[in-house]
Design a protein around this motif. Structure first.
Motif, PDB file in Angstrom:
ATOM      1  N   LYS A  38       0.833  -1.203   0.000  1.00  0.00           N
ATOM      2  CA  LYS A  38       0.000   0.000   0.000  1.00  0.00           C
ATOM      3  C   LYS A  38       0.865   1.249   0.000  1.00  0.00           C
ATOM      4  CE  LYS A  38      -3.678   2.465   2.319  1.00  0.00           C
ATOM      5  NZ  LYS A  38      -4.471   2.610   3.537  1.00  0.00           N
ATOM      6  N   GLU A  39       1.939   1.251   0.760  1.00  0.00           N
ATOM      7  CA  GLU A  39       2.825   2.413   0.813  1.00  0.00           C
ATOM      8  C   GLU A  39       3.492   2.656  -0.541  1.00  0.00           C
ATOM      9  OE1 GLU A  39       4.280   5.803   2.344  1.00  0.00           O
ATOM     10  OE2 GLU A  39       2.812   4.492   3.286  1.00  0.00           O
ATOM     11  N   ILE A  40       3.917   1.574  -1.200  1.00  0.00           N
ATOM     12  CA  ILE A  40       4.513   1.707  -2.537  1.00  0.00           C
ATOM     13  C   ILE A  40       3.493   2.292  -3.511  1.00  0.00           C
ATOM     14  CG2 ILE A  40       5.375   0.401  -4.525  1.00  0.00           C
ATOM     15  CD1 ILE A  40       6.662  -1.529  -2.400  1.00  0.00           C
ATOM     16  N   LEU A  41       2.261   1.771  -3.485  1.00  0.00           N
ATOM     17  CA  LEU A  41       1.209   2.289  -4.364  1.00  0.00           C
ATOM     18  C   LEU A  41       0.918   3.759  -4.065  1.00  0.00           C
ATOM     19  CD1 LEU A  41      -1.260  -0.733  -4.388  1.00  0.00           C
ATOM     20  CD2 LEU A  41       0.127   0.081  -6.313  1.00  0.00           C
ATOM     21  N   LYS A  42       0.894   4.108  -2.792  1.00  0.00           N
ATOM     22  CA  LYS A  42       0.628   5.489  -2.384  1.00  0.00           C
ATOM     23  C   LYS A  42       1.696   6.436  -2.932  1.00  0.00           C
ATOM     24  CE  LYS A  42      -0.119   8.136   1.850  1.00  0.00           C
ATOM     25  NZ  LYS A  42      -0.172   8.049   3.316  1.00  0.00           N
ATOM     26  N   LYS A  43       2.971   6.057  -2.802  1.00  0.00           N
ATOM     27  CA  LYS A  43       4.066   6.894  -3.303  1.00  0.00           C
ATOM     28  C   LYS A  43       4.035   6.976  -4.829  1.00  0.00           C
ATOM     29  CE  LYS A  43       7.138   6.181   0.616  1.00  0.00           C
ATOM     30  NZ  LYS A  43       8.361   5.550   1.102  1.00  0.00           N
ATOM     31  N   GLU A  86       2.657  10.517  -9.656  1.00  0.00           N
ATOM     32  CA  GLU A  86       1.972  10.727 -10.935  1.00  0.00           C
ATOM     33  C   GLU A  86       0.747  11.625 -10.806  1.00  0.00           C
ATOM     34  OE1 GLU A  86       1.198   7.083 -13.024  1.00  0.00           O
ATOM     35  OE2 GLU A  86       3.299   6.464 -12.934  1.00  0.00           O
ATOM     36  N   GLY A  87       0.518  12.160  -9.604  1.00  0.00           N
ATOM     37  CA  GLY A  87      -0.640  13.028  -9.392  1.00  0.00           C
ATOM     38  C   GLY A  87      -1.960  12.291  -9.498  1.00  0.00           C
ATOM     39  N   ARG A  88      -1.957  11.028  -9.092  1.00  0.00           N
ATOM     40  CA  ARG A  88      -3.162  10.193  -9.175  1.00  0.00           C
ATOM     41  C   ARG A  88      -3.580   9.759  -7.782  1.00  0.00           C
ATOM     42  NH1 ARG A  88      -3.649   7.410 -14.213  1.00  0.00           N
ATOM     43  NH2 ARG A  88      -1.867   7.714 -15.576  1.00  0.00           N
ATOM     44  N   THR A  89      -4.806   9.247  -7.696  1.00  0.00           N
ATOM     45  CA  THR A  89      -5.217   8.550  -6.481  1.00  0.00           C
ATOM     46  C   THR A  89      -4.733   7.108  -6.592  1.00  0.00           C
ATOM     47  OG1 THR A  89      -7.307   7.825  -7.449  1.00  0.00           O
ATOM     48  CG2 THR A  89      -7.320   9.959  -6.280  1.00  0.00           C
ATOM     49  N   VAL A 141      -4.307   2.013  -9.614  1.00  0.00           N
ATOM     50  CA  VAL A 141      -4.589   0.569  -9.686  1.00  0.00           C
ATOM     51  C   VAL A 141      -5.477   0.263 -10.892  1.00  0.00           C
ATOM     52  CG1 VAL A 141      -5.720  -1.364  -8.498  1.00  0.00           C
ATOM     53  CG2 VAL A 141      -4.197   0.164  -7.230  1.00  0.00           C
ATOM     54  N   GLU A 142      -6.436   1.125 -11.203  1.00  0.00           N
ATOM     55  CA  GLU A 142      -7.262   0.911 -12.391  1.00  0.00           C
ATOM     56  C   GLU A 142      -6.387   0.901 -13.644  1.00  0.00           C
ATOM     57  OE1 GLU A 142     -11.249   2.564 -14.621  1.00  0.00           O
ATOM     58  OE2 GLU A 142     -10.057   3.996 -13.458  1.00  0.00           O
ATOM     59  N   ARG A 143      -5.452   1.842 -13.741  1.00  0.00           N
ATOM     60  CA  ARG A 143      -4.562   1.892 -14.909  1.00  0.00           C
ATOM     61  C   ARG A 143      -3.701   0.637 -14.996  1.00  0.00           C
ATOM     62  NH1 ARG A 143       0.824   3.501 -16.117  1.00  0.00           N
ATOM     63  NH2 ARG A 143       1.030   3.600 -13.892  1.00  0.00           N
ATOM     64  N   ILE A 144      -3.177   0.190 -13.863  1.00  0.00           N
ATOM     65  CA  ILE A 144      -2.361  -1.028 -13.838  1.00  0.00           C
ATOM     66  C   ILE A 144      -3.185  -2.225 -14.304  1.00  0.00           C
ATOM     67  CG2 ILE A 144      -1.148  -2.642 -12.317  1.00  0.00           C
ATOM     68  CD1 ILE A 144      -0.350  -0.144 -10.621  1.00  0.00           C
TER      69      ILE A 144
END
Length: 53
Positions: free
Chosen positions: A20-25, A30-33, A38-41
């Protein structure tokens, strides 16, 4: 809400606090939520999977 708008579905998954921390950073860089990242991935993975058929 107009009829031409697509309603998003909600999907939940679990991950480690480290993930979660990696995803948050990543999302922040990228200026995303996190949700948008995660949707893009997932969409990239679907495109890749469909291309491998």
């Amino acid at each position: 809400m107009s009829e031409d708008k697509v309603k998003s579905e909600r999907v939940m998954f679990t991950c480690t606090p480290e993930t979660k921390e990696i995803l948050k950073k990543w999302a922040s860089s990228e200026g995303r939520t996190i949700s948008n990242l995660v949707e893009r991935i997932v969409l990239d993975a679907i495109t890749s999977h469909e291309g491998n058929k």
